[in-house]
Design a protein around this motif. Structure first.
Motif, mmCIF file in Angstrom:
data_model
loop_
_atom_site.group_PDB
_atom_site.id
_atom_site.type_symbol
_atom_site.label_atom_id
_atom_site.label_comp_id
_atom_site.label_asym_id
_atom_site.label_seq_id
_atom_site.Cartn_x
_atom_site.Cartn_y
_atom_site.Cartn_z
ATOM 1 N N PRO A 247 -11.874 -22.980 13.652
ATOM 2 C CA PRO A 247 -12.304 -22.804 12.261
ATOM 3 C C PRO A 247 -11.327 -21.914 11.495
ATOM 4 C CG PRO A 247 -14.127 -22.443 13.784
ATOM 5 C CD PRO A 247 -12.893 -22.519 14.613
ATOM 6 N N VAL A 248 -11.280 -22.107 10.191
ATOM 7 C CA VAL A 248 -10.381 -21.318 9.354
ATOM 8 C C VAL A 248 -10.595 -19.824 9.571
ATOM 9 C CG1 VAL A 248 -9.820 -20.705 6.966
ATOM 10 C CG2 VAL A 248 -10.121 -23.112 7.602
ATOM 11 N N GLU B 113 -11.416 -18.185 12.053
ATOM 12 C CA GLU B 113 -11.034 -17.671 13.368
ATOM 13 C C GLU B 113 -9.611 -18.047 13.760
ATOM 14 O OE1 GLU B 113 -13.936 -19.299 16.006
ATOM 15 O OE2 GLU B 113 -15.627 -18.620 14.762
ATOM 16 N N PRO C 213 -14.734 -30.298 10.820
ATOM 17 C CA PRO C 213 -14.627 -28.847 10.989
ATOM 18 C C PRO C 213 -13.703 -28.501 12.162
ATOM 19 C CG PRO C 213 -16.904 -29.460 10.598
ATOM 20 C CD PRO C 213 -16.150 -30.748 10.806
ATOM 21 N N GLY C 214 -12.934 -27.460 11.982
ATOM 22 C CA GLY C 214 -12.000 -27.026 13.014
ATOM 23 C C GLY C 214 -10.611 -27.599 12.891
ATOM 24 N N TYR C 215 -10.448 -28.584 12.021
ATOM 25 C CA TYR C 215 -9.169 -29.289 11.911
ATOM 26 C C TYR C 215 -8.361 -28.885 10.677
ATOM 27 C CZ TYR C 215 -10.207 -32.709 15.614
ATOM 28 O OH TYR C 215 -10.457 -33.323 16.814
#
Length: 244
Positions: free
Chosen positions: A98-99, A101, A148-150
């Motif tokens: 995630p952005v 983290e 999400p996460g990408y």
């Protein structure tokens, strides 16, 4: 299109999608430069497979973000086969988080490979690909799917799309097509790494065809762009089974 044998350089060709692309273009009669970054044995297996099938191949090594190394790789392919008609840039890295983290050092490393690397390779391609040739870069369907996460990975590939579309227009008058392929979820080590079976099955079910893509699926798309698809230029082709 010339009837003389054509020559392709495929980056990241030692495994995954790159390997499938290299062997598919060789099957179409092209001599192939099999680029790798570090795994010489994997690259040798690709060249051996091509040669056993009656094709021609040479392995070339280099960090895609290093302009000197990639110039030498292009030199080797040109010296061995007499020129370059097709450049397919599959090499890339993917780090997910995630952005909030995301490690900024990891961001810099990924962007060095995915953005600078694409710029270095396409710069060499723009200087060397013979008229009538093709350049194919790699984006991702995640630029549209927004999983999400990408965010960091998708941002790097958005830059690839921008470079690709501009380069297509900069090569006006040379009959060279420039396109990006944007795969969806594809069963490669890069995609499968770190994902549990439930996640993999959920992503596979999103496509109307209800499966993950295969490297061979993507290689067929590249072969079309590198061969008969001469009226497709300055485009991003989403090869994802209908997800987006």
């Amino acid at each position: 299109m010339s009837q003389a044998p054509r020559v392709a350089l495929v980056t990241g060709a030692s495994g995954g999608i790159g390997r499938a692309v290299a062997t598919r273009l060789a099957a179409a009669g092209m001599a192939v430069g099999v680029h790798y970054a570090g795994n010489a044995e994997a690259a040798r297996k690709v060249t051996d497979a091509v040669e056993r099938s009656g094709g021609r191949a040479v392995a070339v090594r280099g960090d895609v973000a290093d302009e000197t190394a990639m110039a030498e790789a292009f030199d080797t392919v040109e010296e061995r086969f007499g020129g370059i008609d097709v450049v397919v840039h599959t090499a890339g890295v993917m780090t997910l988080a995630p952005v909030a983290e995301f490690d900024l050092d990891a961001l810099d490393r990924m962007h060095r490979t995915n953005i600078r690397g694409t710029f270095v390779v396409t710069q060499q391609a723009a200087r060397r690909v013979r008229d009538g040739g093709a350049v194919v870069t790699f984006s991702t369907s995640v630029t549209r799917l927004a999983f999400p996460g990408y965010a960091a990975y998708a941002a790097s590939k958005g830059a690839v799309e921008a470079m690709t579309l501009v380069l297509a227009r900069e090569l006006r008058g040379r009959d060279i097509t420039v396109n990006a392929v944007a795969p969806g979820p594809t069963a490669t080590p890069l995609f499968l790494d770190g994902k549990d079976e439930e996640t993999v099955q959920r992503l596979a079910a999103q496509a109307p065809l209800q499966r993950l893509g295969t490297p061979e699926d993507i290689a067929e798309t590249v072969a079309f762009l590198a061969g008969p698809g001469r009226w497709i230029n300055g485009q991003v082709l989403f090869a994802n089974g209908g997800i987006a």
